[in-house]
Motif scaffolding. Structure first.
Motif, PDB file in Angstrom:
ATOM      1  N   ARG A  13       2.081  -9.932   1.536  1.00 45.49           N
ATOM      2  CA  ARG A  13       1.439  -8.823   0.806  1.00 45.49           C
ATOM      3  C   ARG A  13       0.749  -9.348  -0.464  1.00 45.49           C
ATOM      4  O   ARG A  13      -0.347  -8.911  -0.814  1.00 45.49           O
ATOM      5  N   ARG A  48     -14.186  -1.125  -9.448  1.00 49.00           N
ATOM      6  CA  ARG A  48     -14.226  -1.089  -7.973  1.00 49.00           C
ATOM      7  C   ARG A  48     -13.123  -2.003  -7.409  1.00 49.00           C
ATOM      8  O   ARG A  48     -12.375  -1.614  -6.515  1.00 49.00           O
ATOM      9  N   THR A  50     -10.367  -3.117  -8.976  1.00 49.18           N
ATOM     10  CA  THR A  50      -9.009  -2.634  -9.267  1.00 49.18           C
ATOM     11  C   THR A  50      -8.623  -1.489  -8.330  1.00 49.18           C
ATOM     12  O   THR A  50      -7.483  -1.399  -7.888  1.00 49.18           O
ATOM     13  N   SER A  51      -9.610  -0.668  -7.991  1.00 52.28           N
ATOM     14  CA  SER A  51      -9.245   0.435  -7.088  1.00 52.28           C
ATOM     15  C   SER A  51      -8.971  -0.104  -5.678  1.00 52.28           C
ATOM     16  O   SER A  51      -8.070   0.374  -4.984  1.00 52.28           O
ATOM     17  N   ASN A  52      -9.699  -1.168  -5.263  1.00 45.89           N
ATOM     18  CA  ASN A  52      -9.382  -1.801  -3.973  1.00 45.89           C
ATOM     19  C   ASN A  52      -7.985  -2.414  -3.996  1.00 45.89           C
ATOM     20  O   ASN A  52      -7.237  -2.348  -3.010  1.00 45.89           O
ATOM     21  N   GLU A  54      -5.499  -1.430  -5.818  1.00 50.43           N
ATOM     22  CA  GLU A  54      -4.545  -0.323  -5.806  1.00 50.43           C
ATOM     23  C   GLU A  54      -4.284   0.132  -4.367  1.00 50.43           C
ATOM     24  O   GLU A  54      -3.148   0.437  -3.995  1.00 50.43           O
ATOM     25  N   GLU A  55      -5.363   0.139  -3.574  1.00 51.67           N
ATOM     26  CA  GLU A  55      -5.229   0.582  -2.171  1.00 51.67           C
ATOM     27  C   GLU A  55      -4.326  -0.326  -1.342  1.00 51.67           C
ATOM     28  O   GLU A  55      -3.775   0.110  -0.337  1.00 51.67           O
ATOM     29  N   THR A  56      -4.194  -1.583  -1.768  1.00 47.32           N
ATOM     30  CA  THR A  56      -3.310  -2.486  -0.999  1.00 47.32           C
ATOM     31  C   THR A  56      -1.841  -2.078  -1.130  1.00 47.32           C
ATOM     32  O   THR A  56      -0.990  -2.537  -0.378  1.00 47.32           O
ATOM     33  N   GLY A  57      -1.534  -1.246  -2.150  1.00 48.15           N
ATOM     34  CA  GLY A  57      -0.157  -0.767  -2.310  1.00 48.15           C
ATOM     35  C   GLY A  57       0.792  -1.770  -2.948  1.00 48.15           C
ATOM     36  O   GLY A  57       2.008  -1.580  -2.938  1.00 48.15           O
TER      37      GLY A  57
END
Ligand code: PEP
Ligand code: MN
Length: 338
Positions: A13, A48, A50-52, A54-57
């Motif tokens: 991860r 952009r 940082t939001s990607n 964030e999506e990785t969890g």
């Protein structure tokens, strides 16, 4: 930016996030920080990215620091760090006193200082075994023999030991005998040495270089922190200025500046800062009043005959006297000496 990752993530991860950053051409590295895993980037990613991420969890929180020295910054860690060395806690309410000679000269010399220092309330024993001398003709230290004496006397008196390491190749050797590694002023920006003591994971006392600014000093500390070694204490020991009345110029304002900028504990060494015995006590008192977390005081049974720094070492009586004077000052600023 520092990405604090969620706990107990698999390496896979973490690697996902690292590949994402690498695809975006952002340099990053993972750092084990106490029981957390951090991903530290050299530059701040765009919203952009940082939001990607964030999506990785995997993100627990992002920390954007206004300082380049991110891991040492208050933004990353608001509460002050406490660096544990044996039983001593540098950065806690008790002011930590480091006492001992400039150089380890003999077992008897060391034992005499250590016994008095311990009785007077010191927690750490200092003494150089590898000495960074300006002149190659001056006493260079007893080397491993000196390290052995430090560790034996430390054990005998119940004091932890801090001593200087000057070369990356000697970190392992010094770490065998010491509880804390000292980086001296002359090596404050020896980056390979900083990385090596970082890797050792032993507590590090990082002295200020005589020509380093506070920001450069914090970046030097960052080299150690980035190796996953959070146990760094800073020590102000005077800087080079035009003033010749003292050996160096003690920058006491550094204590207050660092308090704002970093969570790392800050000590003061009035011995090397002033270079003269009669100035050590007043500057030690001022350092405690200014909020220092500890003091390093060169102390010798017979300073006049010391093999190095004879002019600045306190004798045992002077050291005991200073310790008594520091009590009420510590109390006035909400601290204790013993
Ligand atoms: C020392 O503490 O032994 C020493 C050499 O000090 P500095 O590196 O601050 O000169
Ligand atoms: Mn010295």
């Amino acid at each position: 930016m520092i990405i604090v990752t969620r706990r107990n993530l698999s390496q896979g991860r973490i690697n996902e996030a690292l590949s994402l950053l690498s695809r975006e051409k952002l340099e990053a590295r993972t750092v084990s920080w106490n029981d957390e895993t951090l991903i530290v980037t050299h530059e701040s990613p765009s919203p952009r990215i940082t939001s990607n991420l964030e999506e990785t969890g995997i993100v627990e929180r992002f920390v954007v620091s206004s300082h380049k020295a991110q891991l040492g910054s208050r933004e990353f860690q608001a509460e002050p760090s406490v660096v544990k060395v044996g039983k001593a806690e540098i950065g806690a309410s008790r002011i930590v006193i480091i006492a001992g000679p400039c150089s380890v000269e003999s077992r008897d010399q060391l034992l005499e200082v250590a016994s008095v220092a311990k009785r007077a309330g010191a927690s750490l024993l200092r003494g150089g075994a590898f000495k960074p001398r300006t002149s190659p003709y001056d006493f260079q230290g007893l080397g491993e023999t000196g390290l052995r004496m430090l560790s034996e006397v430390g054990e005998e008196t119940g004091l932890s030991v801090v001593t200087e390491v000057m070369e990356p190749g000697r970190v392992e050797l010094v770490a065998k005998y010491a509880d804390m590694l000292q980086i001296g002023a002359r090596n404050a920006q020896n980056f390979s040495l900083l990385k090596a003591v970082g890797k050792s994971k032993l507590p590090v006392l990082l002295k200020r270089g005589m020509m380093t600014t506070i920001d450069e000093w914090l970046l030097a500390a960052e080299y150690i922190l980035l190796e996953g070694n959070p146990n760094v204490a800073l020590c102000e020991r005077g800087i080079r200025t035009f003033e010749k009345a003292t050996r160096n110029t003690l920058d006491l304002s550094a204590v207050a500046v660092l308090r704002k900028k970093t969570h790392l504990p800050v000590l003061v060494d009035p011995s090397h800062a002033t270079g003269s015995r009669d100035l050590v006590a007043p500057m030690a008192r001022a350092a405690v009043a200014a909020g220092a977390d500890g003091l390093m005081i060169e102390t010798h049974p017979n300073p006049e005959n010391a093999l190095s720094d004879a002019n600045q070492q306190l004798n045992l009586e002077e050291f005991e006297g200073l310790m008594t004077e520091l009590g009420p000052i510590a109390e006035a600023v909400g601290r204790t000496i013993r």
